[in-house]
Enzyme design. Sequence first.
Site, PDB file in Angstrom:
ATOM      1  N   THR A 136     -75.987 107.265  53.941  1.00 37.80           N
ATOM      2  CA  THR A 136     -77.326 107.790  53.553  1.00 37.80           C
ATOM      3  C   THR A 136     -77.843 107.096  52.387  1.00 37.80           C
ATOM      4  O   THR A 136     -78.963 107.069  52.266  1.00 37.80           O
ATOM      5  CB  THR A 136     -76.983 109.259  52.884  1.00 37.80           C
ATOM      6  OG1 THR A 136     -76.176 109.407  51.899  1.00 37.80           O
ATOM      7  CG2 THR A 136     -76.716 110.272  53.967  1.00 37.80           C
ATOM      8  N   GLN A 170     -60.473 100.115  50.230  1.00 37.98           N
ATOM      9  CA  GLN A 170     -61.492  99.900  51.484  1.00 37.98           C
ATOM     10  C   GLN A 170     -62.796  99.307  51.305  1.00 37.98           C
ATOM     11  O   GLN A 170     -63.739  99.269  51.985  1.00 37.98           O
ATOM     12  CB  GLN A 170     -61.840 101.711  51.590  1.00 37.98           C
ATOM     13  CG  GLN A 170     -60.693 102.390  52.333  1.00 37.98           C
ATOM     14  CD  GLN A 170     -61.154 103.976  52.531  1.00 37.98           C
ATOM     15  OE1 GLN A 170     -60.410 104.745  51.884  1.00 37.98           O
ATOM     16  NE2 GLN A 170     -62.243 104.327  53.331  1.00 37.98           N
ATOM     17  N   PHE A 175     -66.756 113.068  54.093  1.00 37.79           N
ATOM     18  CA  PHE A 175     -67.565 112.889  52.860  1.00 37.79           C
ATOM     19  C   PHE A 175     -68.433 113.997  52.371  1.00 37.79           C
ATOM     20  O   PHE A 175     -69.840 113.910  52.460  1.00 37.79           O
ATOM     21  CB  PHE A 175     -68.425 111.574  53.133  1.00 37.79           C
ATOM     22  CG  PHE A 175     -68.610 110.847  52.027  1.00 37.79           C
ATOM     23  CD1 PHE A 175     -68.011 110.026  51.292  1.00 37.79           C
ATOM     24  CD2 PHE A 175     -70.248 110.788  51.726  1.00 37.79           C
ATOM     25  CE1 PHE A 175     -68.371 109.525  50.072  1.00 37.79           C
ATOM     26  CE2 PHE A 175     -70.523 110.090  50.513  1.00 37.79           C
ATOM     27  CZ  PHE A 175     -69.722 109.546  49.737  1.00 37.79           C
ATOM     28  N   ARG A 190     -62.803 111.344  54.173  1.00 40.60           N
ATOM     29  CA  ARG A 190     -62.981 111.515  55.793  1.00 40.60           C
ATOM     30  C   ARG A 190     -63.983 112.678  55.785  1.00 40.60           C
ATOM     31  O   ARG A 190     -63.715 113.810  55.873  1.00 40.60           O
ATOM     32  CB  ARG A 190     -61.886 111.665  56.466  1.00 40.60           C
ATOM     33  CG  ARG A 190     -62.084 111.511  57.841  1.00 40.60           C
ATOM     34  CD  ARG A 190     -60.705 111.538  58.543  1.00 40.60           C
ATOM     35  NE  ARG A 190     -60.463 110.670  59.829  1.00 40.60           N
ATOM     36  CZ  ARG A 190     -59.350 110.662  60.497  1.00 40.60           C
ATOM     37  NH1 ARG A 190     -58.196 111.021  60.242  1.00 40.60           N
ATOM     38  NH2 ARG A 190     -59.534 109.918  61.849  1.00 40.60           N
ATOM     39  N   GLU A 230     -64.709 109.565  61.301  1.00 47.51           N
ATOM     40  CA  GLU A 230     -64.804 110.902  60.553  1.00 47.51           C
ATOM     41  C   GLU A 230     -64.845 112.163  61.495  1.00 47.51           C
ATOM     42  O   GLU A 230     -64.418 113.081  61.090  1.00 47.51           O
ATOM     43  CB  GLU A 230     -65.929 110.834  59.646  1.00 47.51           C
ATOM     44  CG  GLU A 230     -65.671 109.961  58.336  1.00 47.51           C
ATOM     45  CD  GLU A 230     -66.781 109.663  57.576  1.00 47.51           C
ATOM     46  OE1 GLU A 230     -67.870 109.035  58.152  1.00 47.51           O
ATOM     47  OE2 GLU A 230     -66.928 110.248  56.594  1.00 47.51           O
ATOM     48  N   ARG A 262     -74.301 114.927  51.380  1.00 45.08           N
ATOM     49  CA  ARG A 262     -73.867 114.778  52.827  1.00 45.08           C
ATOM     50  C   ARG A 262     -73.228 116.249  53.013  1.00 45.08           C
ATOM     51  O   ARG A 262     -73.808 116.611  54.217  1.00 45.08           O
ATOM     52  CB  ARG A 262     -72.690 113.740  53.070  1.00 45.08           C
ATOM     53  CG  ARG A 262     -72.538 113.792  54.618  1.00 45.08           C
ATOM     54  CD  ARG A 262     -71.598 112.734  54.902  1.00 45.08           C
ATOM     55  NE  ARG A 262     -72.181 111.339  55.199  1.00 45.08           N
ATOM     56  CZ  ARG A 262     -72.561 110.873  56.415  1.00 45.08           C
ATOM     57  NH1 ARG A 262     -72.252 111.601  57.307  1.00 45.08           N
ATOM     58  NH2 ARG A 262     -73.301 109.671  56.580  1.00 45.08           N
ATOM     59  N   PHE A 266     -58.477 106.628  54.157  1.00 49.54           N
ATOM     60  CA  PHE A 266     -59.236 108.110  54.401  1.00 49.54           C
ATOM     61  C   PHE A 266     -60.373 108.495  53.221  1.00 49.54           C
ATOM     62  O   PHE A 266     -60.689 109.589  53.323  1.00 49.54           O
ATOM     63  CB  PHE A 266     -58.131 109.236  54.298  1.00 49.54           C
ATOM     64  CG  PHE A 266     -56.865 108.871  55.305  1.00 49.54           C
ATOM     65  CD1 PHE A 266     -56.972 108.701  56.552  1.00 49.54           C
ATOM     66  CD2 PHE A 266     -55.640 108.939  54.626  1.00 49.54           C
ATOM     67  CE1 PHE A 266     -55.864 108.510  57.208  1.00 49.54           C
ATOM     68  CE2 PHE A 266     -54.381 108.464  55.179  1.00 49.54           C
ATOM     69  CZ  PHE A 266     -54.586 108.425  56.721  1.00 49.54           C
ATOM     70  N   GLU A 325     -61.884 104.378  48.607  1.00 53.37           N
ATOM     71  CA  GLU A 325     -63.080 103.807  48.479  1.00 53.37           C
ATOM     72  C   GLU A 325     -63.670 103.095  47.082  1.00 53.37           C
ATOM     73  O   GLU A 325     -63.912 101.989  46.901  1.00 53.37           O
ATOM     74  CB  GLU A 325     -64.125 104.453  49.137  1.00 53.37           C
ATOM     75  CG  GLU A 325     -65.374 104.171  49.277  1.00 53.37           C
ATOM     76  CD  GLU A 325     -66.433 105.102  50.006  1.00 53.37           C
ATOM     77  OE1 GLU A 325     -66.169 105.948  50.800  1.00 53.37           O
ATOM     78  OE2 GLU A 325     -67.662 104.834  49.802  1.00 53.37           O
TER      79      GLU A 325
END
Lengths: 781, 490
Positions: free
Chosen positions: A459, A214, A361, A359, A730, A327, A245, A249
Amino acid sequence: MNKHATADLKATRILGGVATDQRHDSAHKHVTGTAVYIDDMPEPAGLLHACLGLSTVAHGTIRSIDLSAVRAAPGVIDVLTGHDMPGSNDISPTGRADEPVLATGIVQFFGQPVFAVIAESREQARRACRLAKIDYDEKPFVTDVWDMDRRAGKLVTDPLTLKRGDAAAAIEAAPRRIKGTMRLGGQDHFYLEGQIALAVPGEDMDVTVFSSTQHPSEVQHMVAHVLGVPSHAVTVEIRRMGGGFGGKETQGNQFAALAAVAAKKLGRAVKIRPDRDDDMTATGKRHDFVIDYEVGFDDEGTILGVDYFYAARCGFSSDLSGPVTDRALFHCDNTYYYPAVRAQSAPLYTNTVSNTAFRGFGGPQGMIGCERVVDEIAFALGKDPLDIRRKNFYGTTDRNVTPYHQTVEDNIIHRLVDELEESADYQGRRRAIADFNAGSSVIKRGLALTPLKFGISFTATHFNQAGALVHVYADGSVHLNHGGTEMGQGLYVKIAQIVAEEFQIDIDQVKITATTTGKVPNTSATAASSGSDLNGMAAQAAARTIRDRLCDFAAEKYGVPHEQIEFLPNRVRVGNQEIAFGELTQQAYMARVQLSATGFYKTPKVRWDRDKGEGHPFYYFAYGAACAEVSIDTLTGEYVVERTDILHETGRSLNRAIDIGQIEGGFIQGMGWLTTEELVWDDKGRLRTHAPSTYKIPLASDRPKIFNVTLADWPEAHEPTVHRSKAVGEPPFMLAMCVLHALSDAVAAVGDHTVCPRLDAPATPERVLMAVERVRAQTGA
Amino acid sequence: MTEIRSQIRFMLNGVETALSDVRADETLLDYLRLRRSLRGTKEGCAEGDCGACTVLVGRLTPDGLIYESVNACIRFLGSVHGCHVVTVEHLKGQDGALHPVQQAMVDFHGSQCGFCTPGFVMSLYALWMRRADPTEADIEKALQGNLCRCTGYQPIVKAALAISSYGRVDSDVLAGERARVEAALNAFKDGARVEIGQDGQRLVIPASVEDLAAVLEAEPTATIVAGATDVGLWVTKFMREIAPAVFIAHLDELHATSETDGVISIGACVSYTEAFSALSRRIPAFGPLIDRIGGEQVRNMGTIGGNIANGSPIGDTPPPLIALGATLTLRKGESRRTIALEDFFIDYGKQDRRPGEFVERIDVPVPDEGTHYAVYKLTKRRDEDITAALGAFHLTLAADGTVAAVRIAYGGMAATPKRAAAVEAALTGKPWSSETVEAALDAYGKDFAPISDMRASADYRMLAARNLLRRFHLETTSGVSVQVSRYEAA
């Protein structure tokens, strides 16, 4: 031959513009098996295959390592250890240097990659891996944060505290107080296509890596870092993933780096595709949490002050645990206003695989904690949880400041919940269920309606940027490239719709091309639901640049003012005449007009001061609500989801079909997390649930028996997002909270709703039955 | 003397194929992807759980040529001898038009990442051939062996409901070539034994059951492979050597079911799918159980004989068969012996099967009219999950309402499938009342000391096992189901 000769030049609307229900651009290839994933690509001559050798202890120093039998095994060409990394043996995505490609000296979880075998065939590499003899000096280990002092445990990264008002004083002064603890399990991504990388060596320092990622730019940087070469030497390409998902990443870095190192060392292409067990054992998952909470509230159920402590199992390294646990705190409010609040995170070190993005996070975990608090209040007061939820919703003009001091300016939760309560007949079914339960001793039913507010933006402010590259060829066909990756979410088709709309040409004139670091540099991960928001704006900007040039050209060539030039479907009106789009581009080419442009976008308004815990981290919020009804068997804990109603909003949707797919899929995935997906580590620190035979994601037959999904058609984005659409990747995941709460409601029926069942997640049949037993014991039922 | 050939023969899509270089442990999936570059068929898990590798296998049966969905990842290439293998590449029409199943999936947005999609297409295709207008329950059952992580299945189920509006089964690609395929498969059945390879790669495909008996006498330590839903994993997960492997799933004689004098005889190679109607028609409790064993692909491959022979403590068929008093017939050469099924299981991984012996058939007495029989399977996920605990109850009440006889067997509660002897004793002769049931619950502690593992804790297993007896009592006395259910009772 100009294909535009076949385009409809009298159309009143283009095919495939924005706000149309386009199919996934690859759907016809998916169904015929012709969509190419990395393992399906034609293999370069001389391709070699790599396999990871994994540690067999949870924590220990490597006393000795004997790989002679591995090297001597049939087909083996080479064996790599961490000492063979030409640059740096490090793939820590945050620069903390706490995550080696291959462990040297010490291993910190069961299943950590220690060496890699390169062989002529994949099977030979797999077989050879098992011949290693590694002697460990085992050390004490901890896998579960439940077992440790969570306030004093070792951390993998800096914790965060969010604070507004004096929570301790507010709780102390409140008429009522409740304290409790909740456990929340992690989740494996279970993308159907596992991790994979194929590295093809080039000349000089060059290498091209096809990586199921990703985040191609990060793979590029990591490969360069491990190889010790500049980024320009590394090209990373990905056409599509078989699911991501969040699991791709950062988790692709290791495989890409190893393939690249081996390819450069051996001068041959190298592919690495771990089997499912290795993939699940050696790659990170959703963080599991233990949440301590204390809340003060009044007799009406209004929250006066709340204090949260979110302790997360992060694994052995930081990976993305910092932003993930941040988060969680950012969503400790969900849709609720706290007059006074403190929320703290504890990103704890454990001897487990390093947990990562998934997803939501951290957002789902944050919200679940707060929804538990709402439930506790409802039980304490003997009220319907929905009343307590509503009572504490953010206001629209007051009571609208979040724990991180951002004002909620776009709140639509009241209307969403009102509409869903009505359409799902919440009140009527609430009464029907009470009647049913009164007459049923073994089977109990439960109902819950949960709201959702999710903050949209990375963020980390600097990630909120994107680039795109658009070429218009002389024949009027368009080549589109951007920094976003396609993992099934329909990003490519959405961006193509935006570009088609901009040029006013049919979408089949827009060629969607593989994401590659060679075309668009310095991209952000396709994550945080930001794919179409960011890349759509960038692609739109690139297309506008070219359109403006075409406009200038036409104005000059035909001697008409700009305002008399209009882009109509597949054609351009220039003064009194209409020219086919492909003809105008041909003329522009002949006149030496540049028909290629880059586009760039950065999200406005976002800022975040982590040290102060204040700022405006989210550009906007996405909202939704969901209602679930379940039946449970109080003898076995088995359950079924009888019905789910969802009302969700995506602003002015770019593509309703794709958005509904995201909502349905996200909900079921979230339901899996909260119900049957359970990660189990044994007393040796081994993950025992590392394949679908032991790790149970939802099936078609786990869908709610009745499943109503509605897109609210009235909201539009409060901010000027691309075509006023909103993110959808998400948020729907968290709609599934209603299933956990419906199960809890059914369990509570055993004790006539007098005690809060405190049902933890995942609510497996076992956990449901044990909660039933607890309620029985507490109420003497 | 049996003729011996060193070549397997099968049809792959439209083409007759003969191979003499086949390894005993070579999977159909690797053959398709690596040797034939048919890369529409994907590997998702290599253990028959996710369905990304689903292909169709057509085989000749007494009812003619039938096509079944199977998992290519754990199906051995050698075992497709005599069959027609159909992959997703075969579906597209000559004119490039999508197949009705494919077009429906496209139109209903049934794919997102697309990786699982070819497998879904093949499973839906198999269903469509069997039942052109399926119910939602039919569809969900047909898709139990296909995992999708993106869509939440809703659009796939909608597509499945609509397929028939896109085309007809009798004008479909497989219908068009049916006669040609039947002729080819019949020609493959030439009565020869197949033997290929040496030592670590050797495989044998016996010509008949008689021939199988002879082969096993000569090679008593050979790995017997029926459905491969277990042995397949020995290879893909544990990389165990299985050669010499003897493939038996094609043996018609072992596929037979029959009933004589209230006893159903099941051949060792009867698949779950084949057993479904034979067993559930006479013993209705078997229907819902078989529906929850594996996914459709596994039920098409896996055999009751194999489920017993491999001796898993969590195999789903032994406890219900033990509760019925089933017997097992083992054969070695020309000699046979018949034992009570429960006596076959000696200890964890240890069964009473002697070298050279093979399971030939299982005999299942149909419960007498008026007796009560129930099977309850507990899992983390309802469908396609391995048992945490399974209880089977067979109760005969005397005229006065006391327990005349009861047989109770559990899976997942001990190292083998096991009878609850102490519980049975505590119930026998007593009134069939809740008091008796409650009093008998203590006896579970004498019968069982289950383990904790990733499927369930020991506490849950004990508690739920006891509660299953409570449920059985409630259901037998109330006459209604006391369970949550996805589907209305048929």
